[in-house]
Write an enzyme that holds these catalytic residues in place. Structure first.
Site, mmCIF file in Angstrom:
data_model
loop_
_atom_site.group_PDB
_atom_site.id
_atom_site.type_symbol
_atom_site.label_atom_id
_atom_site.label_comp_id
_atom_site.label_asym_id
_atom_site.label_seq_id
_atom_site.Cartn_x
_atom_site.Cartn_y
_atom_site.Cartn_z
ATOM 1 N N ARG A 51 0.848 -1.190 0.000
ATOM 2 C CA ARG A 51 0.000 0.000 0.000
ATOM 3 C C ARG A 51 0.884 1.240 0.000
ATOM 4 N NH1 ARG A 51 -3.967 -2.071 4.928
ATOM 5 N NH2 ARG A 51 -4.918 -3.825 3.798
ATOM 6 N N ASP A 53 2.124 4.990 -0.114
ATOM 7 C CA ASP A 53 1.524 6.205 0.444
ATOM 8 C C ASP A 53 1.204 7.223 -0.642
ATOM 9 O OD1 ASP A 53 1.916 5.131 2.956
ATOM 10 O OD2 ASP A 53 3.790 6.200 3.306
ATOM 11 N N TYR A 111 12.677 -1.314 -2.390
ATOM 12 C CA TYR A 111 12.296 0.101 -2.453
ATOM 13 C C TYR A 111 13.563 0.924 -2.657
ATOM 14 C CZ TYR A 111 7.530 -0.550 -0.584
ATOM 15 O OH TYR A 111 6.227 -0.913 -0.397
ATOM 16 N N ARG A 198 10.903 5.439 4.654
ATOM 17 C CA ARG A 198 11.033 6.897 4.749
ATOM 18 C C ARG A 198 11.664 7.315 6.075
ATOM 19 N NH1 ARG A 198 5.124 8.879 3.516
ATOM 20 N NH2 ARG A 198 6.069 10.905 4.032
#
Length: 254
Positions: A51, A53, A111, A198
């Protein structure tokens, strides 16, 4: 009814994230489900591998869906792309066994986070990088990142303070890719908590800026407190690059 796996690329700038929400239709999942309904004539739920952001991008998001389709997979891919907006693309498609699930079957994810370190403004990459105006000590960042590799409780790096499920995850590798103007961090792991990449990135940036000591990384992990970690880097620099469905062996092939 056939089960299809589709790989997607998207620019997340104008979307409120991947997951369908009750208060907005401006999500990637919502848009994809509407297109599938137009194609098949029936409501179709899509399942994403993660999911992402609001504002987060992807070059290798994976979704699966079940649909009655009499044409070939390539014809379905073409029909899908014909209806997608210019900031979303269906890259590939394959029919999968009934039990395949894009999220539950995943073994690892990749990522990346891009930090602009050039002297001038990133005019053409401003939507896809976080500009850091301070000089970064990349060697100190590498030293801190080494402490995060392995299986740890990453509660300090989870934005969901009410998380009741396990916050233990395994990071297989953190790779630094540096050019004159850009520093890109590549994170490979078996799964990531809410905003974990992040927050890890924000922490490493603070180490690079000298606001945190590289040796603090282990202490931050053991603290299991979000307040001990660094800031949450903006979503625009984050990309979901690849999802792996085989046991992790290193490298970058999905």
């Amino acid at each position: 009814m056939k089960n299809y796996k589709m790989v997607l690329a998207y620019d997340g700038t104008r979307y409120n994230g991947w997951q369908k929400q009750g208060n907005t239709e401006n999500t990637i999942q919502e848009k994809l489900e509407r297109i599938l309904q137009e194609i098949s004539g029936a409501e179709t739920e899509v399942f994403g591998s993660g999911r992402t952001d609001a504002g987060t991008h992807a070059t290798g998001q994976v979704m699966n869906f079940r649909i009655n389709w009499n044409g070939t997979a390539e014809q379905l891919l073409d029909a899908f792309n014909a209806k997608l907006p210019e900031d979303i693309a269906a890259v590939s498609i394959a029919e999968m066994p009934p039990r395949f699930h894009s999220r539950l079957s995943a073994k690892a994810k990749h990522y990346s986070y891009s930090i602009w370190i050039g002297k001038h403004s990133p005019v053409f990459e401003r939507k896809y990088t976080f500009r850091c105006t301070e000089t970064l000590d990349v060697q100190a960042m590498r030293q801190a990142a080494a402490a995060f590799i392995g299986t740890h409780d990453f509660k300090s790096f989870c934005a969901n303070k009410r998380m009741k499920k396990s916050t233990v995850r395994t990071i297989y590798d953190i790779v630094f890719e540096e050019t004159e103007d850009k520093l890109t961090l590549h994170f490979y792991g078996n799964g990531f908590l809410y905003q974990m990449v992040r927050i890890l990135t924000g922490t490493l940036i603070e180490v690079g800026e000298g606001k945190k000591n590289a040796g603090e990384a282990e202490r931050i992990l053991l603290a299991k407190s979000r307040e001990q970690a660094g800031f949450t880097a903006p979503s625009r620099g984050l990309f979901l690059r690849e999802v792996f469905y085989e046991d992790w062996k290193g490298g970058s092939e999905a």
